[in-house]
Motif scaffolding. Structure first.
Motif, mmCIF file in Angstrom:
data_model
loop_
_atom_site.group_PDB
_atom_site.id
_atom_site.type_symbol
_atom_site.label_atom_id
_atom_site.label_comp_id
_atom_site.label_asym_id
_atom_site.label_seq_id
_atom_site.Cartn_x
_atom_site.Cartn_y
_atom_site.Cartn_z
ATOM 1 N N GLY A 77 0.811 -1.212 0.000
ATOM 2 C CA GLY A 77 0.000 0.000 0.000
ATOM 3 C C GLY A 77 0.843 1.261 0.000
ATOM 4 N N VAL A 78 0.186 2.387 0.266
ATOM 5 C CA VAL A 78 0.847 3.692 0.267
ATOM 6 C C VAL A 78 0.435 4.448 1.527
ATOM 7 C CG1 VAL A 78 1.093 5.900 -0.941
ATOM 8 C CG2 VAL A 78 0.882 3.779 -2.251
ATOM 9 N N LEU A 79 1.426 4.953 2.253
ATOM 10 C CA LEU A 79 1.201 5.781 3.432
ATOM 11 C C LEU A 79 1.360 7.243 3.046
ATOM 12 C CD1 LEU A 79 0.962 6.342 6.522
ATOM 13 C CD2 LEU A 79 3.459 6.112 6.601
ATOM 14 N N THR A 80 0.342 8.049 3.340
ATOM 15 C CA THR A 80 0.461 9.498 3.195
ATOM 16 C C THR A 80 0.593 10.058 4.600
ATOM 17 O OG1 THR A 80 -0.930 9.402 1.219
ATOM 18 C CG2 THR A 80 -0.579 11.573 2.212
ATOM 19 N N HIS A 81 1.683 10.776 4.834
ATOM 20 C CA HIS A 81 2.074 11.250 6.166
ATOM 21 C C HIS A 81 1.986 12.774 6.189
ATOM 22 C CE1 HIS A 81 4.772 11.640 9.675
ATOM 23 N NE2 HIS A 81 4.479 10.373 9.899
ATOM 24 N N TYR A 82 1.260 13.327 7.164
ATOM 25 C CA TYR A 82 1.068 14.765 7.292
ATOM 26 C C TYR A 82 1.716 15.273 8.573
ATOM 27 C CZ TYR A 82 -2.637 14.340 3.774
ATOM 28 O OH TYR A 82 -3.342 14.101 2.625
ATOM 29 N N ASP A 83 2.317 16.469 8.496
ATOM 30 C CA ASP A 83 2.850 17.095 9.701
ATOM 31 C C ASP A 83 1.804 18.053 10.275
ATOM 32 O OD1 ASP A 83 2.970 19.555 8.285
ATOM 33 O OD2 ASP A 83 5.103 19.345 7.890
ATOM 34 N N SER A 84 2.127 18.709 11.376
ATOM 35 C CA SER A 84 1.146 19.543 12.071
ATOM 36 C C SER A 84 0.812 20.845 11.339
ATOM 37 C CB SER A 84 1.623 19.843 13.488
ATOM 38 O OG SER A 84 2.840 20.546 13.443
ATOM 39 N N SER A 85 1.486 21.134 10.219
ATOM 40 C CA SER A 85 1.110 22.300 9.411
ATOM 41 C C SER A 85 0.070 21.914 8.355
ATOM 42 C CB SER A 85 2.339 22.904 8.724
ATOM 43 O OG SER A 85 2.757 22.087 7.643
ATOM 44 N N ASP A 89 4.249 15.525 4.450
ATOM 45 C CA ASP A 89 5.703 15.534 4.625
ATOM 46 C C ASP A 89 6.325 14.221 4.163
ATOM 47 O OD1 ASP A 89 4.886 13.965 6.753
ATOM 48 O OD2 ASP A 89 6.121 14.978 8.235
ATOM 49 N N GLY A 90 5.514 13.366 3.538
ATOM 50 C CA GLY A 90 6.041 12.145 2.967
ATOM 51 C C GLY A 90 4.945 11.264 2.400
ATOM 52 N N THR A 91 5.256 10.624 1.278
ATOM 53 C CA THR A 91 4.399 9.591 0.696
ATOM 54 C C THR A 91 5.298 8.374 0.541
ATOM 55 O OG1 THR A 91 3.102 11.267 -0.468
ATOM 56 C CG2 THR A 91 2.903 8.995 -1.247
ATOM 57 N N HIS A 108 1.795 14.343 14.225
ATOM 58 C CA HIS A 108 1.570 13.983 12.824
ATOM 59 C C HIS A 108 0.405 13.006 12.721
ATOM 60 C CE1 HIS A 108 4.310 11.063 14.630
ATOM 61 N NE2 HIS A 108 3.749 10.173 13.829
ATOM 62 N N ILE A 109 0.046 12.699 11.479
ATOM 63 C CA ILE A 109 -1.020 11.739 11.204
ATOM 64 C C ILE A 109 -0.626 10.936 9.962
ATOM 65 C CG2 ILE A 109 -2.360 13.320 9.738
ATOM 66 C CD1 ILE A 109 -4.922 12.151 10.988
ATOM 67 N N GLY A 110 -0.961 9.660 9.962
ATOM 68 C CA GLY A 110 -0.762 8.811 8.800
ATOM 69 C C GLY A 110 -2.118 8.418 8.243
ATOM 70 N N ARG A 111 -2.237 8.448 6.926
ATOM 71 C CA ARG A 111 -3.516 8.119 6.297
ATOM 72 C C ARG A 111 -3.305 7.170 5.120
ATOM 73 N NH1 ARG A 111 -6.465 13.388 4.753
ATOM 74 N NH2 ARG A 111 -8.285 12.049 4.887
#
Length: 144
Positions: A77-85, A89-91, A108-111
């Motif tokens: 699969g693919v992880l989309t990673h978000y920072d607090s802004s 900040d990464g796929t 952060h959050i991973g989706r």
């Protein structure tokens, strides 16, 4: 009797005022995530936990941070990673590694925004007694 009633009314009023003024920092929900502990051990003052995380399509880790650094490998699969802004900040795709820093400053959050389950192998390096993740409120992003 009047003094007791007056004190009760003042106490209730103060409590209601505090509830209306105090900010509420609710954790964001985890959705569609299954974690399986594969191994764990403690060496000196560090607790190591190896877990397999499966995140279903549309699933999210919820906003969080870690008390120690971690490293993860995407197996599927693919992880989309978000920072607090709220920025990506990464796929991460199969075979790629993720290194996450620790502390509340790295909330952060991973989706999983893909159409297939996301499977990660995650090694947590935590202080003894710390949970794998600490829940955090949404920092103001338009998504969970």
């Amino acid at each position: 009797m009047r003094t007791i009633a007056r004190e009760l009314v003042l106490s209730i009023g103060a409590t209601v005022a505090c509830l209306l003024v105090a900010p509420v920092a609710d954790a964001t929900p985890i959705a569609g995530v299954e974690a399986t502990t594969l191994a764990e051990t403690t060496v000196a003052d560090t607790h190591y936990i190896l877990r397999e995380l499966t995140v279903q399509p549309g699933g999210t880790t919820g906003w969080h941070y870690h008390d120690g650094p971690l490293i993860a490998v995407v197996r599927k699969g693919v992880l989309t990673h978000y920072d607090s802004s709220c920025a990506v900040d990464g796929t991460y795709r199969p075979g790629e590694t993720i290194n996450e820093r620790s502390g509340v400053g790295y909330t952060h959050i991973g989706r999983n925004q893909g159409s297939e389950p996301l499977v990660l192998d995650v090694l947590y390096r935590l202080p003894v007694g710390a949970p794998p993740a600490e829940d955090a409120p949404n920092p103001g992003c338009p998504f969970q």
